[in-house]
Design a protein around this motif. Structure first.
Motif, PDB file in Angstrom:
ATOM      1  N   GLU A 115       0.811  -1.221   0.000  1.00  0.00           N
ATOM      2  CA  GLU A 115       0.000   0.000   0.000  1.00  0.00           C
ATOM      3  C   GLU A 115       0.845   1.271   0.000  1.00  0.00           C
ATOM      4  O   GLU A 115       0.335   2.365  -0.200  1.00  0.00           O
ATOM      5  N   ARG A 116       2.140   1.131   0.233  1.00  0.00           N
ATOM      6  CA  ARG A 116       3.024   2.296   0.341  1.00  0.00           C
ATOM      7  C   ARG A 116       3.394   2.812  -1.040  1.00  0.00           C
ATOM      8  O   ARG A 116       3.727   2.042  -1.930  1.00  0.00           O
ATOM      9  N   LYS A 117       3.356   4.112  -1.185  1.00  0.00           N
ATOM     10  CA  LYS A 117       3.662   4.742  -2.475  1.00  0.00           C
ATOM     11  C   LYS A 117       4.881   5.662  -2.327  1.00  0.00           C
ATOM     12  O   LYS A 117       5.062   6.307  -1.302  1.00  0.00           O
ATOM     13  N   GLY A 118       5.699   5.706  -3.382  1.00  0.00           N
ATOM     14  CA  GLY A 118       6.784   6.674  -3.450  1.00  0.00           C
ATOM     15  C   GLY A 118       7.975   6.415  -2.564  1.00  0.00           C
ATOM     16  O   GLY A 118       8.745   7.325  -2.285  1.00  0.00           O
ATOM     17  N   HIS A 119       8.180   5.191  -2.117  1.00  0.00           N
ATOM     18  CA  HIS A 119       9.335   4.872  -1.278  1.00  0.00           C
ATOM     19  C   HIS A 119      10.342   4.101  -2.117  1.00  0.00           C
ATOM     20  O   HIS A 119       9.974   3.317  -2.978  1.00  0.00           O
ATOM     21  N   PHE A 120      11.638   4.318  -1.846  1.00  0.00           N
ATOM     22  CA  PHE A 120      12.683   3.676  -2.655  1.00  0.00           C
ATOM     23  C   PHE A 120      12.826   2.184  -2.383  1.00  0.00           C
ATOM     24  O   PHE A 120      13.418   1.463  -3.161  1.00  0.00           O
TER      25      PHE A 120
END
Length: 164
Positions: A115-120
Protein backbone atom coordinates in the motif's frame (compact mmCIF):
# COMPACT_ATOMS: atom_id res chain seq x y z
CA UNK A 1 17.55 10.41 25.86
CA UNK A 2 17.75 8.92 22.38
CA UNK A 3 15.03 6.59 21.06
CA UNK A 4 15.53 4.54 17.91
CA UNK A 5 12.42 3.05 16.29
CA UNK A 6 13.62 -0.16 14.66
CA UNK A 7 12.33 -3.09 12.63
CA UNK A 8 11.94 -4.27 9.07
CA UNK A 9 10.52 -2.10 6.32
CA UNK A 10 6.80 -1.55 6.64
CA UNK A 11 6.64 -1.81 10.43
CA UNK A 12 5.86 1.88 10.88
CA UNK A 13 9.20 3.22 12.09
CA UNK A 14 8.70 6.66 10.57
CA UNK A 15 5.12 7.10 11.77
CA UNK A 16 5.86 5.93 15.30
CA UNK A 17 9.12 7.88 15.39
CA UNK A 18 7.36 11.08 14.35
CA UNK A 19 4.60 10.52 16.91
CA UNK A 20 7.11 9.86 19.70
CA UNK A 21 9.08 12.97 18.79
CA UNK A 22 5.89 15.03 18.81
CA UNK A 23 4.91 13.73 22.24
CA UNK A 24 8.44 14.24 23.61
CA UNK A 25 8.70 17.65 21.92
CA UNK A 26 12.03 16.76 20.37
CA UNK A 27 13.73 16.31 17.01
CA UNK A 28 12.91 13.40 14.70
CA UNK A 29 15.41 12.04 12.17
CA UNK A 30 14.66 9.25 9.71
CA UNK A 31 17.69 7.00 9.34
CA UNK A 32 16.87 6.49 5.66
CA UNK A 33 18.05 10.06 5.08
CA UNK A 34 21.60 8.89 5.87
CA UNK A 35 21.66 6.18 3.18
CA UNK A 36 24.01 6.83 0.31
CA UNK A 37 22.57 7.24 -3.19
CA UNK A 38 24.18 3.89 -4.04
CA UNK A 39 22.37 2.14 -1.16
CA UNK A 40 19.04 3.66 -2.16
CA UNK A 41 19.58 2.62 -5.77
CA UNK A 42 20.37 -0.98 -4.73
CA UNK A 43 17.23 -1.19 -2.61
CA UNK A 44 15.14 0.37 -5.36
CA UNK A 45 16.39 -2.35 -7.72
CA UNK A 46 15.54 -5.08 -5.19
CA UNK A 47 19.18 -5.80 -4.29
CA UNK A 48 19.68 -6.47 -0.56
CA UNK A 49 22.28 -4.37 1.22
CA UNK A 50 25.38 -6.09 2.56
CA UNK A 51 27.04 -5.40 5.88
CA UNK A 52 29.70 -3.45 3.96
CA UNK A 53 26.91 -1.26 2.55
CA UNK A 54 25.50 -0.70 6.03
CA UNK A 55 28.61 0.06 8.13
CA UNK A 56 29.16 3.64 6.86
CA UNK A 57 25.42 4.33 7.11
CA UNK A 58 25.30 3.14 10.72
CA UNK A 59 28.39 5.16 11.67
CA UNK A 60 26.79 8.28 10.16
CA UNK A 61 23.65 7.75 12.24
CA UNK A 62 25.80 7.23 15.35
CA UNK A 63 27.56 10.54 14.66
CA UNK A 64 24.15 12.25 14.45
CA UNK A 65 23.17 10.65 17.77
CA UNK A 66 26.37 11.96 19.35
CA UNK A 67 25.60 15.45 18.01
CA UNK A 68 22.22 15.41 19.75
CA UNK A 69 23.78 14.11 22.95
CA UNK A 70 26.52 16.73 22.80
CA UNK A 71 23.81 19.37 22.65
CA UNK A 72 22.02 17.61 25.55
CA UNK A 73 18.94 17.10 23.37
CA UNK A 74 16.36 14.35 23.43
CA UNK A 75 15.84 12.93 19.95
CA UNK A 76 14.05 10.15 18.09
CA UNK A 77 15.68 8.34 15.16
CA UNK A 78 14.59 5.51 12.93
CA UNK A 79 16.86 2.76 11.70
CA UNK A 80 16.05 -0.83 10.79
CA UNK A 81 18.83 -1.99 13.17
CA UNK A 82 18.28 -5.56 12.03
CA UNK A 83 21.32 -7.16 13.69
CA UNK A 84 22.69 -6.85 17.18
CA UNK A 85 26.03 -5.78 15.69
CA UNK A 86 24.24 -2.88 13.98
CA UNK A 87 22.55 -1.90 17.25
CA UNK A 88 25.92 -2.11 18.99
CA UNK A 89 27.31 0.52 16.60
CA UNK A 90 24.31 2.79 17.14
CA UNK A 91 24.34 2.31 20.90
CA UNK A 92 28.14 2.35 21.31
CA UNK A 93 27.74 1.17 24.90
CA UNK A 94 25.58 4.20 25.66
CA UNK A 95 22.78 3.66 28.19
CA UNK A 96 21.07 6.80 26.92
CA UNK A 97 20.07 5.00 23.68
CA UNK A 98 16.86 2.95 23.77
CA UNK A 99 15.57 0.87 20.87
CA UNK A 100 11.86 0.49 20.14
CA UNK A 101 11.36 -2.78 18.28
CA UNK A 102 8.28 -2.65 16.05
CA UNK A 103 7.30 -6.11 14.86
CA UNK A 104 4.37 -7.84 13.24
CA UNK A 105 3.34 -10.73 11.07
CA UNK A 106 4.80 -11.12 7.60
CA UNK A 107 1.30 -10.84 6.16
CA UNK A 108 0.67 -7.47 7.81
CA UNK A 109 4.11 -6.19 6.78
CA UNK A 110 3.54 -7.27 3.16
CA UNK A 111 0.11 -5.60 3.14
CA UNK A 112 1.58 -2.33 4.39
CA UNK A 113 4.41 -2.42 1.85
CA UNK A 114 2.00 -3.09 -1.00
CA UNK A 115 0.00 0.00 0.00
CA UNK A 116 3.02 2.30 0.34
CA UNK A 117 3.66 4.74 -2.47
CA UNK A 118 6.78 6.67 -3.45
CA UNK A 119 9.33 4.87 -1.28
CA UNK A 120 12.68 3.68 -2.66
CA UNK A 121 12.45 0.28 -0.90
CA UNK A 122 11.44 -2.59 -3.18
CA UNK A 123 8.84 -4.66 -1.27
CA UNK A 124 10.46 -7.86 -2.58
CA UNK A 125 13.30 -7.19 -0.10
CA UNK A 126 11.06 -7.84 2.92
CA UNK A 127 12.02 -11.51 3.06
CA UNK A 128 15.74 -10.68 3.06
CA UNK A 129 15.17 -8.26 5.95
CA UNK A 130 13.20 -10.87 7.88
CA UNK A 131 15.99 -13.38 7.24
CA UNK A 132 18.58 -10.89 8.49
CA UNK A 133 16.59 -9.76 11.53
CA UNK A 134 18.03 -10.70 14.91
CA UNK A 135 15.16 -9.70 17.19
CA UNK A 136 16.37 -7.81 20.24
CA UNK A 137 15.77 -9.23 23.67
CA UNK A 138 13.77 -7.45 26.36
CA UNK A 139 17.10 -6.25 27.81
CA UNK A 140 17.85 -4.50 24.53
CA UNK A 141 14.59 -2.89 23.40
CA UNK A 142 11.03 -1.92 24.17
CA UNK A 143 8.85 -4.18 22.02
CA UNK A 144 5.58 -3.23 20.34
CA UNK A 145 3.35 -5.32 18.09
CA UNK A 146 2.30 -3.30 15.04
CA UNK A 147 -1.17 -4.87 15.19
CA UNK A 148 -1.83 -2.25 17.89
CA UNK A 149 -2.88 1.23 16.79
CA UNK A 150 -0.12 3.82 16.48
CA UNK A 151 -1.53 5.66 19.52
CA UNK A 152 -1.45 2.44 21.57
CA UNK A 153 2.15 1.81 20.51
CA UNK A 154 3.23 5.32 21.46
CA UNK A 155 1.50 5.09 24.86
CA UNK A 156 3.15 1.72 25.54
CA UNK A 157 6.58 3.02 24.60
CA UNK A 158 6.29 6.19 26.66
CA UNK A 159 5.10 4.20 29.67
CA UNK A 160 8.03 1.79 29.39
CA UNK A 161 10.53 4.63 28.87
CA UNK A 162 9.37 6.15 32.18
CA UNK A 163 9.79 2.78 33.92
CA UNK A 164 13.39 2.34 32.75
Amino acid sequence: MILIAMGVSGCGKSLIGEMLAERLKCAFTDGDAFHSAANKEKMHKGIPLTDDDRWPWLRTIRAAIEEKQGAKETAVFTCSSLKRSYRDILRAGDRDVTFVFLHGTQELLQKRLSERKGHFFDPSLLQSQLDTLEPPGADEAIEADIAMTPDQIVEKVLKEVKER
